[in-house]
Design a protein around this motif. Sequence first.
Motif, PDB file in Angstrom:
ATOM      1  N   LEU A 198       0.847  -1.190   0.000  1.00  0.00           N
ATOM      2  CA  LEU A 198       0.000   0.000   0.000  1.00  0.00           C
ATOM      3  C   LEU A 198       0.884   1.243   0.000  1.00  0.00           C
ATOM      4  N   PHE A 199       0.748   2.047  -1.027  1.00  0.00           N
ATOM      5  CA  PHE A 199       1.493   3.299  -1.144  1.00  0.00           C
ATOM      6  C   PHE A 199       0.514   4.454  -0.963  1.00  0.00           C
ATOM      7  N   ALA A 200       0.651   5.196   0.118  1.00  0.00           N
ATOM      8  CA  ALA A 200      -0.215   6.349   0.367  1.00  0.00           C
ATOM      9  C   ALA A 200       0.472   7.611  -0.151  1.00  0.00           C
ATOM     10  N   TYR A 201      -0.282   8.460  -0.805  1.00  0.00           N
ATOM     11  CA  TYR A 201       0.290   9.700  -1.332  1.00  0.00           C
ATOM     12  C   TYR A 201      -0.649  10.854  -0.988  1.00  0.00           C
ATOM     13  N   GLY A 202      -0.076  12.039  -0.932  1.00  0.00           N
ATOM     14  CA  GLY A 202      -0.870  13.202  -0.565  1.00  0.00           C
ATOM     15  C   GLY A 202      -1.449  13.943  -1.743  1.00  0.00           C
ATOM     16  N   ARG A 203      -0.722  13.940  -2.876  1.00  0.00           N
ATOM     17  CA  ARG A 203      -1.175  14.742  -4.012  1.00  0.00           C
ATOM     18  C   ARG A 203      -0.630  14.180  -5.315  1.00  0.00           C
ATOM     19  N   ASP A 204      -1.291  14.553  -6.400  1.00  0.00           N
ATOM     20  CA  ASP A 204      -0.747  14.338  -7.729  1.00  0.00           C
ATOM     21  C   ASP A 204       0.171  15.515  -8.044  1.00  0.00           C
ATOM     22  N   PRO A 234       1.017  -3.534  -6.188  1.00  0.00           N
ATOM     23  CA  PRO A 234       0.975  -2.220  -5.536  1.00  0.00           C
ATOM     24  C   PRO A 234      -0.438  -1.651  -5.546  1.00  0.00           C
ATOM     25  N   VAL A 235      -0.798  -0.992  -4.475  1.00  0.00           N
ATOM     26  CA  VAL A 235      -2.083  -0.306  -4.367  1.00  0.00           C
ATOM     27  C   VAL A 235      -1.788   1.140  -3.988  1.00  0.00           C
ATOM     28  N   PHE A 236      -2.255   2.080  -4.802  1.00  0.00           N
ATOM     29  CA  PHE A 236      -1.982   3.497  -4.564  1.00  0.00           C
ATOM     30  C   PHE A 236      -3.226   4.146  -3.974  1.00  0.00           C
ATOM     31  N   LEU A 237      -3.072   4.738  -2.810  1.00  0.00           N
ATOM     32  CA  LEU A 237      -4.186   5.279  -2.035  1.00  0.00           C
ATOM     33  C   LEU A 237      -3.897   6.733  -1.673  1.00  0.00           C
ATOM     34  N   ARG A 238      -4.891   7.565  -1.856  1.00  0.00           N
ATOM     35  CA  ARG A 238      -4.690   8.978  -1.533  1.00  0.00           C
ATOM     36  C   ARG A 238      -5.025   9.248  -0.083  1.00  0.00           C
ATOM     37  N   GLN A 239      -4.129   9.990   0.580  1.00  0.00           N
ATOM     38  CA  GLN A 239      -4.405  10.453   1.931  1.00  0.00           C
ATOM     39  C   GLN A 239      -5.567  11.440   1.909  1.00  0.00           C
ATOM     40  N   ASN A 240      -6.257  11.517   3.019  1.00  0.00           N
ATOM     41  CA  ASN A 240      -7.344  12.475   3.160  1.00  0.00           C
ATOM     42  C   ASN A 240      -6.741  13.866   3.377  1.00  0.00           C
ATOM     43  N   PRO A 241      -7.029  14.836   2.518  1.00  0.00           N
ATOM     44  CA  PRO A 241      -6.502  16.182   2.729  1.00  0.00           C
ATOM     45  C   PRO A 241      -6.867  16.756   4.094  1.00  0.00           C
ATOM     46  N   ALA A 273     -13.927   3.410   1.803  1.00  0.00           N
ATOM     47  CA  ALA A 273     -14.590   2.262   1.177  1.00  0.00           C
ATOM     48  C   ALA A 273     -13.836   1.806  -0.071  1.00  0.00           C
ATOM     49  N   ALA A 274     -13.405   2.761  -0.871  1.00  0.00           N
ATOM     50  CA  ALA A 274     -12.625   2.413  -2.066  1.00  0.00           C
ATOM     51  C   ALA A 274     -11.292   1.791  -1.673  1.00  0.00           C
ATOM     52  N   MET A 275     -10.695   2.287  -0.597  1.00  0.00           N
ATOM     53  CA  MET A 275      -9.444   1.705  -0.100  1.00  0.00           C
ATOM     54  C   MET A 275      -9.631   0.235   0.237  1.00  0.00           C
ATOM     55  N   LYS A 278     -10.012  -1.886  -2.931  1.00  0.00           N
ATOM     56  CA  LYS A 278      -8.747  -2.067  -3.654  1.00  0.00           C
ATOM     57  C   LYS A 278      -7.845  -3.071  -2.951  1.00  0.00           C
ATOM     58  N   VAL A 279      -7.778  -2.982  -1.627  1.00  0.00           N
ATOM     59  CA  VAL A 279      -6.913  -3.901  -0.882  1.00  0.00           C
ATOM     60  C   VAL A 279      -7.442  -5.327  -0.995  1.00  0.00           C
ATOM     61  N   ARG A 280      -8.741  -5.497  -0.876  1.00  0.00           N
ATOM     62  CA  ARG A 280      -9.330  -6.843  -0.987  1.00  0.00           C
ATOM     63  C   ARG A 280      -9.053  -7.447  -2.360  1.00  0.00           C
ATOM     64  N   ARG A 281      -9.194  -6.644  -3.401  1.00  0.00           N
ATOM     65  CA  ARG A 281      -8.970  -7.162  -4.746  1.00  0.00           C
ATOM     66  C   ARG A 281      -7.505  -7.515  -4.951  1.00  0.00           C
ATOM     67  N   ALA A 282      -6.597  -6.704  -4.428  1.00  0.00           N
ATOM     68  CA  ALA A 282      -5.169  -7.000  -4.563  1.00  0.00           C
ATOM     69  C   ALA A 282      -4.777  -8.243  -3.775  1.00  0.00           C
ATOM     70  N   ALA A 283      -5.456  -8.457  -2.633  1.00  0.00           N
ATOM     71  CA  ALA A 283      -5.130  -9.589  -1.761  1.00  0.00           C
ATOM     72  C   ALA A 283      -5.869 -10.860  -2.135  1.00  0.00           C
ATOM     73  N   ASP A 284      -6.739 -10.784  -3.119  1.00  0.00           N
ATOM     74  CA  ASP A 284      -7.560 -11.941  -3.479  1.00  0.00           C
ATOM     75  C   ASP A 284      -6.679 -13.137  -3.834  1.00  0.00           C
ATOM     76  N   GLY A 285      -6.946 -14.260  -3.197  1.00  0.00           N
ATOM     77  CA  GLY A 285      -6.162 -15.457  -3.430  1.00  0.00           C
ATOM     78  C   GLY A 285      -4.943 -15.589  -2.541  1.00  0.00           C
ATOM     79  N   LEU A 286      -4.608 -14.511  -1.809  1.00  0.00           N
ATOM     80  CA  LEU A 286      -3.448 -14.532  -0.912  1.00  0.00           C
ATOM     81  C   LEU A 286      -3.869 -14.580   0.556  1.00  0.00           C
TER      82      LEU A 286
END
Length: 443
Positions: A198-204, A234-241, A273-275, A278-286
Amino acid sequence: MSGVGAPAVEANLDGLVGPTHNYAGLSPGNLASQTHFGALSNPRAAVLQGLAKMKLLADLGVPQFVLPPHDRPDFAFLRSLGFGGSDAQVNEAAWKTAPLLAGAAWSASAMWAANAATVTPSADSADGRVHLSAANLVANLHRSLEHPQTAAQLRTIFPDESHFAVHDALPSQPHLGDEGAANHVRLCAEHGAPGVNLFAYGRDAYVPWTHPFPARQTREASEAVARRHGAHRPVFLRQNPAAIAAGAFHNDVVCVGARTCLFYHQTAFEDPAAMRDKVRRAADGLFEPQFVEVSEAELPLADAIASYLFNSMLIEVPGEDRLVLIAPMDVAENPLAHAVAERIAASNGPIGRVQYVDVRESMRNGGGPACLRLRVVLTPAQLTAANPGYRLTDALHRRLTAWAEHHYRDRLTPADLIDPAMIRESREAMNALDDLLSRPAST
């Protein structure tokens, strides 16, 4: 190269607090740093608190390594800005005419090893090696000075290129602002098994940022680190401003994860909820992710940030069937945060107990237990290949304690750094540490 899926452990690489630890208030958006600007610090207590935390983890059976402080003051930096003469003259002139630059040159901020690098273990990398990318930390001047020495230290601790790939920092410019593992979480069924990063980022980088506090991590930097590591899933997730505006300058102020558990505040991510999806889909099968969310109603964001509940370490302790939360003493002293921590430990969830540690000197500058460590998943072969001189043993702990008690002041303000004696004291401490760490490893 190391085999994917080999038995592995999560080691900690803790920053050793430097002799110039002070409260210079150099980090906008870090409320603790701003609040304690100019206050009296205690470098000796700071380093001993950090060593006590390292010893606790080592005694619990977690492999523990030491990341040395950086050489300070950084005279090469000051001379590059036009200050000349002897070291004492450079220091005096800098403090007299450009005190913020002088403060940056003296900063001990490399103690927060969570910002040293981002790590991808061999189970998740394209070439089956552990990859470590030093963080450029361009959001703050004092921290942007760190990455060359950090990369050199990481190569000293992880020297075997058949097991480890240590990368220099991304180019030092704002579009690629990278703050290291403070904005990264790895989830997995077992440390040696394939996981989700999980890679959290603040901005584009190419979208204007109009909020009062800086968003230090860019999406582009997170993607570049994942790409150069060949990181799987990898899962890219935006931090809450709103969290950044409230003082969560890194995602690890409001989120921590280990194994299958993600423990976070409701406001940590822009779209929780989107986070989760995304994590569930990336972890599916693992594995099946376990989400432990704390609501704003139960713990207001201001209390979460003040107590640093989520800047706790979430660790797997040998012989225990659930995770242990290593929390700062400030959590125990905040009624709301303490109630949350104890409720979670009393539940049947993935976190089994809470253990409190005193890292008050670090906390006053905005760094809790999780800030002080970099997590590195290692197979048995990789653990053997790591430099044994930097692994904490009882003997090394005793030597480091004696070294700190001899070389560190117990009182320091930023104004004291003008004293030429501090230049000599800092150098003597670092020379003695170099000698100490170069001795043959012992148990």
